[in-house]
Design a protein around this motif. Structure first.
Motif, short mmCIF file in Angstrom:
data_model
loop_
_atom_site.label_atom_id
_atom_site.label_comp_id
_atom_site.label_asym_id
_atom_site.label_seq_id
_atom_site.Cartn_x
_atom_site.Cartn_y
_atom_site.Cartn_z
N ASP A 11 0.83 -1.21 0.00
CA ASP A 11 0.00 0.00 0.00
C ASP A 11 0.87 1.26 0.00
O ASP A 11 0.55 2.25 -0.67
N ARG A 12 1.96 1.22 0.75
CA ARG A 12 2.88 2.37 0.77
C ARG A 12 3.49 2.58 -0.60
O ARG A 12 3.65 3.72 -1.07
N PHE A 13 3.83 1.47 -1.27
CA PHE A 13 4.38 1.55 -2.63
C PHE A 13 3.37 2.19 -3.58
O PHE A 13 3.71 3.11 -4.34
N THR A 14 2.13 1.73 -3.53
CA THR A 14 1.12 2.27 -4.45
C THR A 14 0.79 3.72 -4.15
O THR A 14 0.37 4.46 -5.05
N SER A 15 1.00 4.15 -2.92
CA SER A 15 0.73 5.55 -2.58
C SER A 15 1.82 6.48 -3.09
O SER A 15 1.58 7.69 -3.26
N LEU A 16 3.01 5.95 -3.35
CA LEU A 16 4.15 6.78 -3.77
C LEU A 16 4.52 6.61 -5.24
O LEU A 16 5.17 7.50 -5.81
N VAL A 17 4.16 5.49 -5.83
CA VAL A 17 4.45 5.24 -7.24
C VAL A 17 3.13 5.16 -8.00
O VAL A 17 2.38 4.20 -7.85
N PRO A 18 2.81 6.17 -8.81
CA PRO A 18 1.54 6.18 -9.54
C PRO A 18 1.39 4.94 -10.42
O PRO A 18 2.27 4.63 -11.22
N GLY A 19 0.29 4.23 -10.24
CA GLY A 19 0.10 2.96 -10.93
C GLY A 19 0.15 3.06 -12.44
O GLY A 19 0.66 2.15 -13.11
N LYS A 20 -0.35 4.16 -13.00
CA LYS A 20 -0.39 4.28 -14.45
C LYS A 20 1.00 4.54 -15.04
O LYS A 20 1.17 4.46 -16.26
N LYS A 21 1.98 4.84 -14.19
CA LYS A 21 3.35 5.05 -14.68
C LYS A 21 4.22 3.80 -14.52
O LYS A 21 5.37 3.79 -14.94
N LEU A 22 3.66 2.77 -13.91
CA LEU A 22 4.43 1.57 -13.64
C LEU A 22 4.50 0.70 -14.90
O LEU A 22 3.48 0.28 -15.43
N ARG A 23 5.73 0.42 -15.36
CA ARG A 23 5.94 -0.35 -16.59
C ARG A 23 6.53 -1.74 -16.32
O ARG A 23 6.25 -2.68 -17.05
N ALA A 24 7.36 -1.84 -15.29
CA ALA A 24 8.08 -3.10 -15.06
C ALA A 24 8.22 -3.34 -13.56
O ALA A 24 8.56 -2.43 -12.80
N LEU A 25 7.97 -4.59 -13.15
CA LEU A 25 8.03 -4.98 -11.75
C LEU A 25 9.02 -6.12 -11.57
O LEU A 25 9.02 -7.09 -12.35
#
Length: 353
Positions: free
Chosen positions: A85-99
């Protein structure tokens, strides 16, 4: 070894690790105790967190590693859901390309892959642009590759419909990888010290019409491997993955025995690149390549990195395949075991246990 260090690049992007509070606490605690006990600063701890801050300022330009540290019998600062949850609050989901999913642990040293996969599935809808996923980037110091417990990853893959690249590390234990139709997946790699034949059959039975690259680390039978050409029959016959351009049977113990079946396969005639890297190829397998040179001559690239070939056989392969880019780097010498009256030569793969 590939599993001895974290990758620094994935899907063409630099990797940034999203630090866990537990990891930060460990770094500072170690650095403080070092200074107190030795009267000097630790050379490496605590690390600079500037790279993390730079990544958070431009999150779409990075592949993000998710990794936590075991609290070592202490109450953890945050649970797995709280960390994510902390990750999703700081890294906008629509900008995430690779995990890159590393050793995500809570109160144990080993990752609960089923729980981790379930938490990622629940958040996947908020990460609609993920194109590349590495599941199980666990280092040897965290867990031996053949001891990584995985789970059925089909629901996780299905949760990312735009996924182009999937890398999985593990496969000697519980891994399910029979994937229903996924039209966009282009690259699939399964890294293992011993890939269970059941997983090999699952992969070959998957419906991946757009797959261009497939790499399977078949590994060693002593660590759960043991796949045979029969297990890859749908692939070798040309029936699976009609758009395949690159095939890798990597890190394979007994790779000599695969040369003839590959030479006689339909899939070899279709691909442009073949990898037999990281295995224990000897002169027996090298001579088989020379004998069947006509079957390999159309390739653009033949990977034989890490091998036990004599200089004579290496030269013979190059002469037999003049138009092929043959990678013969990292020649090895077998280990010699002296048993008194007899000696035994041991040939090994790059990654086993």
């Amino acid at each position: 070894m590939p599993n001895s260090h974290h990758i620094e690049e994935f899907a063409g992007l630099p990797v940034a690790e999203f630090a866990s509070w537990e990891g930060i606490r460990d770094d500072f605690d170690t650095a403080m105790r070092w200074a107190h006990n030795r009267g000097e600063l630790h050379e490496e701890l605590p690390p600079s967190y500037e790279p993390l801050f730079r990544a958070l300022a431009d999150p779409g330009s990075y592949a993000w590693r998710l990794r936590t540290v075991s609290p070592r019998y202490r109450r953890p600062f945050e649970t797995l859901p709280e960390y994510l949850d902390r990750f999703t609050s700081l890294v906008p989901g629509k900008k995430l390309r690779a995990l890159v999913v590393g050793n995500l642990v809570e109160d144990e040293d080993d990752m609960d892959a089923e729980r981790v996969a379930g938490e990622l599935v629940r958040r996947a809808g908020g990460w609609p642009e993920v194109r590349s996923l590495f599941f199980g980037e666990v280092l040897q110091q965290e867990n031996e590759i053949s001891w990584i417990d995985l789970c059925d990853l089909a629901p996780l893959v299905a949760a990312f419909p735009k996924l182009r690249r999937l890398v999985v590390r593990g496969g000697s234990r519980e891994l399910g990888l029979r994937l229903p139709e996924h039209r966009w997946l282009r690259e699939l790699t399964v890294e293992s010290g011993g890939l269970r034949p059941e997983v090999v059959r699952d992969v070959c039975a998957s419906d991946l019409p757009g797959l261009r690259s497939l790499e399977l680390w078949l590994g060693d039978e002593d660590y759960g491997g043991g796949a045979t050409p029969d297990d890859l029959a749908p692939l070798l016959s040309g029936g699976a993955f009609p758009k395949l351009e690159h095939l890798g049977l990597l890190n394979t113990r007994g790779v000599d025995s695969w040369v003839a079946p590959l030479a006689g396969s339909e899939v070899l005639a279709r691909v442009r690149s073949l990898g037999l890297d990281l295995g224990d190829l000897t002169d027996e397998g090298g001579r088989a390549i020379i004998e069947h040179a006509g079957a390999f001559a159309h390739l653009e690239r033949l990977g034989l990195h890490h091998h036990f070939l004599s200089e004579e056989v290496q030269a013979g392969i190059r002469a037999a395949l003049p138009g092929v880019d043959v990678n013969l780097s990292a020649p090895q010498e077998p280990e010699v075991y002296d048993h008194g009256d007899t000696t035994e030569l041991h040939y090994y793969t790059v990654v086993s246990e």
